[in-house]
Scaffold this active site. Structure first.
Site, PDB file in Angstrom:
ATOM      1  CD  GLU A   1      -3.001  -0.775   0.000  1.00 21.76           C
ATOM      2  OE1 GLU A   1      -3.279  -0.431  -1.172  1.00 21.76           O
ATOM      3  OE2 GLU A   1      -3.211  -1.901   0.448  1.00 21.76           O
ATOM      4  CG  HIS A   2      -0.100   4.877   0.535  1.00 21.03           C
ATOM      5  ND1 HIS A   2      -0.426   6.177   0.271  1.00 21.03           N
ATOM      6  CD2 HIS A   2      -1.220   4.304   1.031  1.00 21.03           C
ATOM      7  CE1 HIS A   2      -1.701   6.399   0.612  1.00 21.03           C
ATOM      8  NE2 HIS A   2      -2.208   5.273   1.071  1.00 21.03           N
TER       9      HIS A   2
ATOM     10  CG  ASP B   1      -6.952   0.806  -8.962  1.00 23.45           C
ATOM     11  OD1 ASP B   1      -6.265   0.156  -8.150  1.00 23.45           O
ATOM     12  OD2 ASP B   1      -7.506   1.887  -8.682  1.00 23.45           O
TER      13      ASP B   1
ATOM     14  CE1 TYR C   1      -2.918   8.025  -2.544  1.00 17.43           C
ATOM     15  CE2 TYR C   1      -2.729  10.077  -3.777  1.00 17.43           C
ATOM     16  CZ  TYR C   1      -2.575   8.712  -3.699  1.00 17.43           C
ATOM     17  OH  TYR C   1      -2.060   8.030  -4.774  1.00 17.43           O
TER      18      TYR C   1
ATOM     19  N   GLY D   1     -16.508   3.175  -4.433  1.00 17.89           N
ATOM     20  CA  GLY D   1     -15.792   3.990  -3.462  1.00 17.89           C
ATOM     21  C   GLY D   1     -15.331   3.233  -2.228  1.00 17.89           C
ATOM     22  CB  ALA D   2     -15.775  -0.134  -1.029  1.00 12.55           C
ATOM     23  N   GLY D   3     -12.725   1.169  -2.271  1.00 12.43           N
ATOM     24  CA  GLY D   3     -11.336   0.768  -2.447  1.00 12.43           C
ATOM     25  C   GLY D   3     -11.202  -0.559  -3.178  1.00 12.43           C
TER      26      GLY D   3
ATOM     27  CB  SER E   1     -16.404   0.483  -8.524  1.00 15.72           C
ATOM     28  OG  SER E   1     -16.302   1.864  -8.251  1.00 15.72           O
TER      29      SER E   1
ATOM     30  CD  GLU F   1      -9.774   4.948 -12.983  1.00 13.33           C
ATOM     31  OE1 GLU F   1      -9.867   5.637 -11.947  1.00 13.33           O
ATOM     32  OE2 GLU F   1      -9.779   3.703 -12.956  1.00 13.33           O
TER      33      GLU F   1
HETATM   34  P1  ADP Z   1     -13.368   2.925  -6.397  1.00 17.03           P
HETATM   35  O1  ADP Z   1     -12.709   2.749  -7.718  1.00 17.03           O
HETATM   36  O2  ADP Z   1     -12.475   2.591  -5.259  1.00 17.03           O
HETATM   37  O3  ADP Z   1     -14.682   2.221  -6.279  1.00 17.03           O
HETATM   38  P2  ADP Z   1     -13.419   5.640  -7.303  1.00 17.03           P
HETATM   39  O4  ADP Z   1     -13.760   6.926  -6.645  1.00 17.03           O
HETATM   40  O5  ADP Z   1     -12.099   5.506  -7.945  1.00 17.03           O
HETATM   41  O6  ADP Z   1     -13.678   4.488  -6.233  1.00 17.03           O
HETATM   42  O7  ADP Z   1     -14.483   5.336  -8.435  1.00 17.03           O
HETATM   43  C1  ADP Z   1     -15.854   5.378  -8.150  1.00 17.03           C
HETATM   44  C2  ADP Z   1     -16.584   6.083  -9.278  1.00 17.03           C
HETATM   45  O8  ADP Z   1     -16.656   5.225 -10.430  1.00 17.03           O
HETATM   46  C3  ADP Z   1     -18.028   6.406  -8.963  1.00 17.03           C
HETATM   47  O9  ADP Z   1     -18.145   7.605  -8.231  1.00 17.03           O
HETATM   48  C4  ADP Z   1     -18.625   6.500 -10.342  1.00 17.03           C
HETATM   49  O10 ADP Z   1     -18.310   7.748 -10.931  1.00 17.03           O
HETATM   50  C5  ADP Z   1     -17.870   5.416 -11.115  1.00 17.03           C
HETATM   51  N1  ADP Z   1     -18.625   4.151 -11.096  1.00 17.03           N
HETATM   52  C6  ADP Z   1     -18.230   2.981 -10.572  1.00 17.03           C
HETATM   53  N2  ADP Z   1     -19.149   2.008 -10.790  1.00 17.03           N
HETATM   54  C7  ADP Z   1     -20.167   2.588 -11.460  1.00 17.03           C
HETATM   55  C8  ADP Z   1     -21.413   2.121 -11.986  1.00 17.03           C
HETATM   56  N3  ADP Z   1     -21.829   0.868 -11.818  1.00 17.03           N
HETATM   57  N4  ADP Z   1     -22.184   3.020 -12.637  1.00 17.03           N
HETATM   58  C9  ADP Z   1     -21.787   4.291 -12.799  1.00 17.03           C
HETATM   59  N5  ADP Z   1     -20.645   4.775 -12.336  1.00 17.03           N
HETATM   60  C10 ADP Z   1     -19.826   3.959 -11.664  1.00 17.03           C
HETATM   61 MG    MG Z   2     -11.030   3.831  -8.395  1.00 14.10          MG
END
Ligand code: ADP
Ligand code: MG
Length: 374
Positions: free
Chosen positions: A27-28, A164, A214, A114-116, A119, A152
């Site tokens: 991490e980091h 990622d 961060y 947003g859980a790390g 997504s 990104e």
């Molecule tokens: P993480 O990647 O850790 O989940 P991020 O902040 O990097 O958190 O990315 C989350 C963002 O990705 C969301 O705020 C949204 O903009 C986008 N996102 C992720 N999954 C979806 C989804 N199923 N539909 C629409 N947007 C999504």
């Molecule tokens: Mg992300």
């Protein structure tokens, strides 16, 4: 097989799924040119992409009420909101000289946002791999990575380090992906869990100061690099740590350096242990990583510390926060028959501490981006 008639092929959709990921350890270390060891989750994002007859890109998500439709020529970095993660793929390909027709992009993801668990890269990589297929681009693995990162970094403007996207694109089932974040070289490391399981606790804790903290860590590492006269903290190994620390009179910088150097070493030791099928050696490395993030890098939070402590007290071989910190998820490596008890213990501990209810689920090292049948 007879060729598909042109008018049908133009409107044929492809479906690609790319996974979220957990970082097992490291991490980091990414922005310090170091090592990380993520593996892919079964959770992922599926992109259904088809060509449309006009010169616009439309993005919709099953998880969102809003969407966007933007003329190809109007695509520009800084597009606000989630649609940038999808539209940016068309933009990044055009930036690299690829011809991109009008597109409809439909997304459906079960990766918690947003859980790390990344997504965002799951979403981006489902789209870039789908476009590579749909448009017959035959991008090399490195090009696919560069395009996905550019979405990104350049289009959305999120300064992520590349782990990622590497995980979403390259992970394979049953393996963790050892990544050298300097060269971006990757190696599949067999990750066989036997009678053990990885339990994830999503603490659902979000601390508002995370962005500033961060940045402070990142700038601290850059300052230490300047003072130590190295290219990156990755260039200091465990044997050189004491000498490096002796050169720094700032206690905060010393803590940062100690975390990064020992964390890189723990990643290397975890890779060695997995190659030797020595799962018993992995747990203590995870716990040592957590302690280093808590005491030296100081990026944990009361919720993640409680989750890690409770997992260990419930029979985990080791537990650590995963992700950037100040909330998010904790992983525990534990015998499969201890999982149910550990989940209950974590829920009870959170309730007793007055924290919100966490989510818990087990994960298996799964495959990276792949085509799925419609
Ligand atoms: P993480 O990647 O850790 O989940 P991020 O902040 O990097 O958190 O990315 C989350 C963002 O990705 C969301 O705020 C949204 O903009 C986008 N996102 C992720 N999954 C979806 C989804 N199923 N539909 C629409 N947007 C999504
Ligand atoms: Mg992300």
């Amino acid at each position: 097989m007879s060729p598909v008639p042109l008018e049908e092929s133009i409107f044929m959709a492809v479906h690609w799924r790319a996974p979220g990921r957990v970082n097992l350890i490291g991490e980091h270390t990414d922005y310090n040119d170091g090592f990380v060891l993520p593996f892919a989750l079964e959770m992922g994002c599926t992109a259904t992409v088809e060509i449309r007859p006009d010169a616009a890109v439309e993005a919709r998500s099953a998880q969102r009420d809003d969407g966007a439709s933007v003329a190809l020529d109007d695509l520009a970095p800084g597009t606000a909101g989630w649609t940038g993660y999808a539209l940016g793929a068309a933009w990044a390909l055009r930036q690299r000289g690829h011809e991109v027709p009008g597109l409809t992009i439909l997304l459906d993801s079960d990766v918690p946002v947003g859980a790390g668990l990344s997504s965002s890269a799951a979403l981006v990589c489902s789209v870039t791999t789908a476009l590579d297929d749909l448009l017959d681009l035959h991008l090399s693995p490195d090009e696919l990575l560069a395009v996905s990162r550019s979405v990104e970094n350049d289009f959305v403007g999120a300064p992520t380090g590349g782990m990622d996207q590497l995980a979403a694109l390259r992970c394979t089932a049953g393996s963790a992906l050892f990544c050298d974040m300097r060269s971006l070289a990757t190696e599949q490391v067999p990750f066989s869990l036997g009678d053990h399981t990885i339990l994830v606790v999503d603490t659902r804790a979000e601390h508002s100061h995370a962005d500033g903290e961060y940045r402070r860590r990142r700038e601290g590492c850059e300052e230490a690099v300047r003072r130590l006269g190295v290219q990156a903290l990755r260039d200091i190994d465990l044997d050189g740590l004491d000498a490096a620390l002796a050169q720094l009179d700032d206690e905060e910088l010393r803590r940062y350096v100690r975390h990064v150097v020992t964390e890189d070493d723990r990643v290397l030791k975890t890779v060695q242990a997995l190659h030797a099928s020595d799962l018993a050696a992995v747990g203590p490395l995870l716990s040592a990583s957590h302690a280093s993030m808590r005491d030296d890098f100081r990026i944990t939070a009361p919720e993640v510390d409680l989750a890690a402590d409770t997992l260990e007290a419930s029979g985990a071989d080791g537990a650590r926060m995963t992700g950037g910190g100040f909330g998010g998820c904790v992983i525990g490596l534990l015998p499969a028959d201890r999982v149910a008890g550990a989940e209950t213990a974590v829920r009870n501990a959170f309730a007793a501490a007055g924290f919100g209810e966490p989510a818990t689920f087990t994960v298996l090292p799964s495959r990276g981006a792949h085509r799925v049948d419609g």
